[in-house]
Design a protein around this motif. Structure first.
Motif: not given
Ligand SMILES: O=P(O)(O)OC[C@H]1O[C@](O)(COP(=O)(O)O)[C@@H](O)[C@@H]1O
Ligand SMILES: [Mn+2]
Length: 689
Positions: A109-110, A154-156, A160-164, A214-223
């Motif tokens: 994530v970092y 795991r990132l998703i 989800r837990q961060s977006a609630y 890769d792009d998807f993971i980066v976008v999720l981490a930033e989100l």
């Protein structure tokens, strides 16, 4: 409980009186608003949307101060959200993941790009060892695909837990356009739902299949990082001492929601960027003092050649050891450091001349005692201060004419002119100055808290210290408002007189006794360079620093800024909390919190920590202290997270909702306005488009 809201036409036909509060709406205003909400449906759905938002838990605010250019450490704290990401991972996965797996997920994530690269090369080496062949980093390597799939799921879940806490629309706005659909679908689908398992898996597989992982993971981490910190406050002193203030500024410019309360070092750089020669000289002097060529040369492309030439032409003599560069480890050679010392002295003399001129043209600042050059006996090599004669540890002033000690020589004027042009033409510096002006202020009242870098100038009795600012005697809140106005004038004023006066006030904010950003009797720069006697170095703090422990003084300050003292806090930086000496960041029975924990390496020995972050979320306040940061490289390679230590927690009675915040107050007002438009549609006063 739904309030029965009466709606009555106002006195004049084209006004609307709404509910208990006689809020009158001008029909023309409602017609203008109708352009944005053209139908009853449009305005109704917005009313429902706003009413839902105000019932959500308040977003998390982070407060930091006195970063002083430590961009690697700051960047890590931004990425690990002062430990909040790790806590979210623990909340989300509990013991379903091992500590190592949780640490690996945290590092992903970092530093997503770097972590993916590390995983790829580790697997490639593994394949090489195992298969004996040079396994190209093929993205179809089954081991890599398996890793991808695991970490994506795991990132998703973590996302989800961060977006609630947020509405879907707020989350959507935080996702880059090209991933909005996919991420929303995955966030709102539960991967365990039997009905949609295939659908969910299908999305994950397709991302893998088209190599968009890769792009998807980066976008999720930033989100995830965006969602865990809703808003960031920087309570001053981004600049100076550390080498990366310009990189900290770029990180802040990319941040989704930040405000800055200017520190004395920040206004120094604003003044330098806006054309103040004296601020420019002092900003350069401090940078040279710390051999901070990164910010001057790499960061802002400032041209030091003229100053270098001046130092080489005129400062070949001995100079005081106090001009030694104040850094321990550096890759600079001995003769480079020597040259920097000579340049530091050359610009320091220019600064003293320019300060002398400023003090003469601004008698209202009452700073005559801060002029030094005319008090020097150049033959004897002494200076007389307050009737006392002191031996100068460095009596060599090759460019000072005793008859006109504050006049710049031709060479010095040439250096100042060239430097000034260089500061003006540095597009990055100008961008950063603009950002400081747009996002910054002298103080900030935000969700019931009062933020300012140093102090509210007080008298010994605890009254607000009066100060003459541009002909007006001001004190307390109006004094800070006056200073705030002058900083903006220094940036925006077109009239040269106005601008010149504002720029001189900006310099005063950097080092003046009654500056709310400095708050000390003097900045003993001259004395610390040229006089050995320590009593001349003493900088006496404003009475605020003795009185701020008194709860009643804090209550009075809060009242001055219209705050409810029972729930409010004053948050300051500027003076490091000497934790090793047993000092506390929390003062005045919790009313005042100082968060300068020595992010700057120069302060870490006396604070014993590496900075604080104050976290204010829907449950309450939580202060964490940071440990010294090793390096970004180790954090990535070893999943080495610098997790902060909890210092204090203050729980709210009730969970704080968006409706209890400043944004919530605005939303409630908007709901009333929208309901008036709705009524105007219903009684035909405004036609639906
Ligand atoms: O440590 P240096 O570079 O000599 O600077 C010391 C000066 O910095 C100051 O502490 C101001 O800087 P801070 O706002 O970061 O404290 C002055 O009070 C002091 O004279
Ligand atoms: Mn400061």
């Amino acid at each position: 409980m739904v309030e029965v809201e009466s709606f009555v036409k106002g006195k004049q036909d084209n006004y609307y009186k709404y509910g208990g509060e006689p809020i009158l709406y001008d029909l023309n205003y409602l017609k203008l608003l109708a352009k944005q909400y053209p139908t009853v449906d449009a305005v109704s759905s917005e009313i429902v949307n706003f009413s839902a938002i105000i019932n959500l838990p308040k977003g998390t605010e982070h407060f930091m101060a006195d970063i002083h250019g430590e961009h690697e450490a700051f960047d890590h704290v931004m990425r690990n959200a002062s430990g909040v990401v790790k806590r979210k991972i623990d909340d989300t996965f509990g013991d379903t993941l091992t500590d190592a797996q949780k640490k690996e997920l945290a590092t992903l994530v970092y530093y997503p790009q770097e972590k993916i690269a590390l995983q790829k090369s580790a697997l490639a080496h593994f394949a090489e060892d195992e298969l004996g062949e040079h396994a190209a980093q093929n993205s179809k390597d089954p081991a890599l695909l398996e890793w991808y799939e695991i970490v994506m799921v795991r990132l998703i879940r973590l996302c989800r837990q961060s977006a609630y806490k947020y509405t879907h629309s707020k989350v959507r706005k935080a996702i880059p356009q090209h991933f909005q659909y996919i991420i929303e679908e995955l966030l709102h689908e539960n991967e365990h739902s039997v009905m949609k398992q295939g659908y969910y898996q299908g999305i994950v597989d397709s991302i893998l299949a088209i190599d968009r992982t890769d792009d998807f993971i980066v976008v999720l981490a930033e989100l995830i990082r965006k969602l865990v910190v809703d808003h960031l406050h920087i309570v001053g002193d981004i600049y100076d001492r550390g080498y990366g203030a310009h990189q900290v500024m770029d990180t802040l410019r990319r941040h989704h929601s930040v405000d800055i309360q200017w520190g004395n070092h920040d206004v120094l750089w604003i003044g330098a960027a806006c054309g103040s020669e004296v601020c420019m000289a002092d900003a350069l002097r401090v940078s040279l003092r710390y051999a901070n060529l990164e910010t001057i040369e790499e960061g802002y492309g400032l041209n030091l050649t003229p100053l270098m030439r001046l130092a080489l032409d005129h400062y070949q003599g001995e100079y005081a050891p106090t001009f030694q560069v104040k850094v321990k480890q550096t890759n600079l050679r001995e003769k480079d450091l020597d040259l920097l010392s000579r340049m530091q002295k050359a610009i320091a003399v220019i600064q003293m001349k320019l300060e002398g001129q400023l003090i003469m043209r601004r008698p209202e600042l009452q700073l005559a005692h801060r002029q030094f050059l005319h008090r020097i006996d150049f033959q004897a090599g002494t200076i007389t201060l307050n009737g006392q004669v002191y031996k100068l540890i460095d009596g060599d002033f090759p460019t000072v004419d005793p008859e006109q000690p504050y006049e710049l020589t031709k060479d010095e004027q040439n250096v100042v002119d060239k430097l000034k042009a260089s500061f003006q033409h540095s597009s990055d510096l100008q961008k950063h100055a603009r950002f400081l002006i747009d996002q910054g202020s002298i103080y900030k009242v935000y969700n019931g808290n009062l933020l300012y870098h140093a102090c509210i100038p007080l008298t010994a009795e605890g009254d607000f210290q009066e100060f003459e600012l541009c002909g007006r005697l001001l004190r307390g809140k109006v004094l800070l408002d006056g200073f705030d106005e002058m900083v903006r004038k220094a940036y925006y004023a077109q009239d040269s007189q106005e601008k010149a006066q504002a720029l001189d006030v900006v310099w005063y904010l950097w080092c003046g006794e009654n500056s709310p950003l400095f708050g000390k009797s003097k900045m003993a720069t001259f004395e610390r360079y040229f006089i050995a006697e320590k009593e001349t170095h003493k900088e006496v703090k404003n009475f605020y620093y003795a009185l701020r422990d008194d709860e009643s003084v804090c209550v009075r300050i809060m009242g001055e800024f219209g705050l409810n003292a029972t729930t409010s806090h004053i948050i300051n930086g500027h003076v490091p909390v000497k934790v090793t000496a047993g000092e506390e960041p929390i003062r005045a029975n919790g009313k005042l919190i100082t968060i300068d924990g020595g992010f700057a390496k120069a302060y870490q020995k006396e604070t014993g920590i590496a900075g604080y972050t104050l976290i204010f979320n829907s449950q309450g306040m939580h202060l964490v202290s940071h440990k010294p940061f090793e390096s970004r490289e180790r954090a990535i390679r070893e999943d080495l997270d610098i997790l902060p230590t909890s210092v204090f927690i203050e729980k709210n009675q009730a969970r704080m909702l968006v409706g209890d915040t400043d944004i919530g107050v605005g939303l409630k007002a908007d709901i009333v306005t929208l309901k008036s438009l709705l009524e105007a549609y219903r009684d035909g006063s405004v036609k639906e488009q």
